[in-house]
Design a protein around this motif. Structure first.
Motif, PDB file in Angstrom:
ATOM      1  N   CYS A  45       0.876  -1.158   0.000  1.00 15.24           N
ATOM      2  CA  CYS A  45       0.000   0.000   0.000  1.00 15.24           C
ATOM      3  C   CYS A  45       0.918   1.213   0.000  1.00 15.24           C
ATOM      4  CB  CYS A  45      -0.900   0.000   1.236  1.00 15.24           C
ATOM      5  SG  CYS A  45      -2.062   1.369   1.255  1.00 15.24           S
ATOM      6  N   LEU A  46       0.759   2.087  -0.995  1.00 12.30           N
ATOM      7  CA  LEU A  46       1.646   3.239  -1.105  1.00 12.30           C
ATOM      8  C   LEU A  46       1.087   4.429  -0.333  1.00 12.30           C
ATOM      9  CD1 LEU A  46       2.522   3.066  -4.903  1.00 12.30           C
ATOM     10  CD2 LEU A  46       3.846   2.194  -2.982  1.00 12.30           C
ATOM     11  N   ASP A  47       1.985   5.161   0.334  1.00  8.10           N
ATOM     12  CA  ASP A  47       1.573   6.389   1.012  1.00  8.10           C
ATOM     13  C   ASP A  47       1.632   7.555   0.022  1.00  8.10           C
ATOM     14  OD1 ASP A  47       4.243   7.196   0.809  1.00  8.10           O
ATOM     15  OD2 ASP A  47       4.661   7.019   2.947  1.00  8.10           O
ATOM     16  N   GLU A  48       1.451   8.773   0.505  1.00  8.38           N
ATOM     17  CA  GLU A  48       1.426   9.943  -0.374  1.00  8.38           C
ATOM     18  C   GLU A  48       2.780  10.241  -1.034  1.00  8.38           C
ATOM     19  OE1 GLU A  48       1.874  10.740   3.851  1.00  8.38           O
ATOM     20  OE2 GLU A  48       0.109  10.035   2.796  1.00  8.38           O
ATOM     21  N   GLN A  49       3.871   9.668  -0.526  1.00 10.96           N
ATOM     22  CA  GLN A  49       5.197   9.827  -1.144  1.00 10.96           C
ATOM     23  C   GLN A  49       5.567   8.626  -2.025  1.00 10.96           C
ATOM     24  OE1 GLN A  49       5.183  10.507   2.494  1.00 10.96           O
ATOM     25  NE2 GLN A  49       4.704  12.590   1.893  1.00 10.96           N
ATOM     26  N   ASP A  50       4.601   7.768  -2.335  1.00 10.97           N
ATOM     27  CA  ASP A  50       4.830   6.546  -3.116  1.00 10.97           C
ATOM     28  C   ASP A  50       5.826   5.612  -2.448  1.00 10.97           C
ATOM     29  OD1 ASP A  50       2.958   7.000  -5.091  1.00 10.97           O
ATOM     30  OD2 ASP A  50       4.377   7.920  -6.477  1.00 10.97           O
ATOM     31  N   GLY A  68       4.209  -1.499   3.618  1.00  9.43           N
ATOM     32  CA  GLY A  68       4.583  -2.845   4.047  1.00  9.43           C
ATOM     33  C   GLY A  68       6.079  -3.027   4.206  1.00  9.43           C
ATOM     34  N   CYS A  69       6.836  -2.671   3.157  1.00  6.93           N
ATOM     35  CA  CYS A  69       8.283  -2.944   3.188  1.00  6.93           C
ATOM     36  C   CYS A  69       9.148  -1.692   3.251  1.00  6.93           C
ATOM     37  CB  CYS A  69       8.694  -3.775   1.974  1.00  6.93           C
ATOM     38  SG  CYS A  69       8.611  -2.902   0.401  1.00  6.93           S
ATOM     39  N   GLY A  70       8.579  -0.528   3.004  1.00  4.49           N
ATOM     40  CA  GLY A  70       9.339   0.716   3.095  1.00  4.49           C
ATOM     41  C   GLY A  70      10.055   1.136   1.831  1.00  4.49           C
ATOM     42  N   ARG A  71       9.951   0.326   0.769  1.00  4.55           N
ATOM     43  CA  ARG A  71      10.597   0.712  -0.477  1.00  4.55           C
ATOM     44  C   ARG A  71       9.757   1.739  -1.225  1.00  4.55           C
ATOM     45  NH1 ARG A  71      11.453  -4.733  -3.639  1.00  4.55           N
ATOM     46  NH2 ARG A  71       9.398  -5.097  -2.730  1.00  4.55           N
ATOM     47  N   SER A  72      10.452   2.611  -1.951  1.00 11.03           N
ATOM     48  CA  SER A  72       9.733   3.547  -2.807  1.00 11.03           C
ATOM     49  C   SER A  72       9.219   2.778  -4.029  1.00 11.03           C
ATOM     50  CB  SER A  72      10.652   4.675  -3.263  1.00 11.03           C
ATOM     51  OG  SER A  72      11.636   4.179  -4.159  1.00 11.03           O
TER      52      SER A  72
END
Length: 66
Positions: free
Chosen positions: A20-25, A29-33
């Protein structure tokens, strides 16, 4: 019998299937962009370790009031 240095060991994906991506993409879940996720399959071991380090730094627990 040959042994590979740790730097040449396969680097498994940090994906935990909670994408699930946040507003900064950035994946929650894993913290990768998103760019890092897309880059992963073509990345060599050294680059994968860099991605994992960057993702771990992004995943530090966030305080609820911040």
């Amino acid at each position: 019998m040959s042994s590979s240095p740790a730097s040449e060991a396969p680097v498994p994906s940090p994906c935990c299937r909670r994408c699930c991506l946040d507003e900064q993409d950035v994946c929650l879940g894993c913290g990768r962009s998103l760019a890092e996720v897309l880059e992963w399959n073509g990345a060599d071991g050294a680059r994968r370790r860099q991605i994992i380090e960057a993702a771990a730094a992004r995943c530090k627990p966030r305080l609820p009031w911040r």
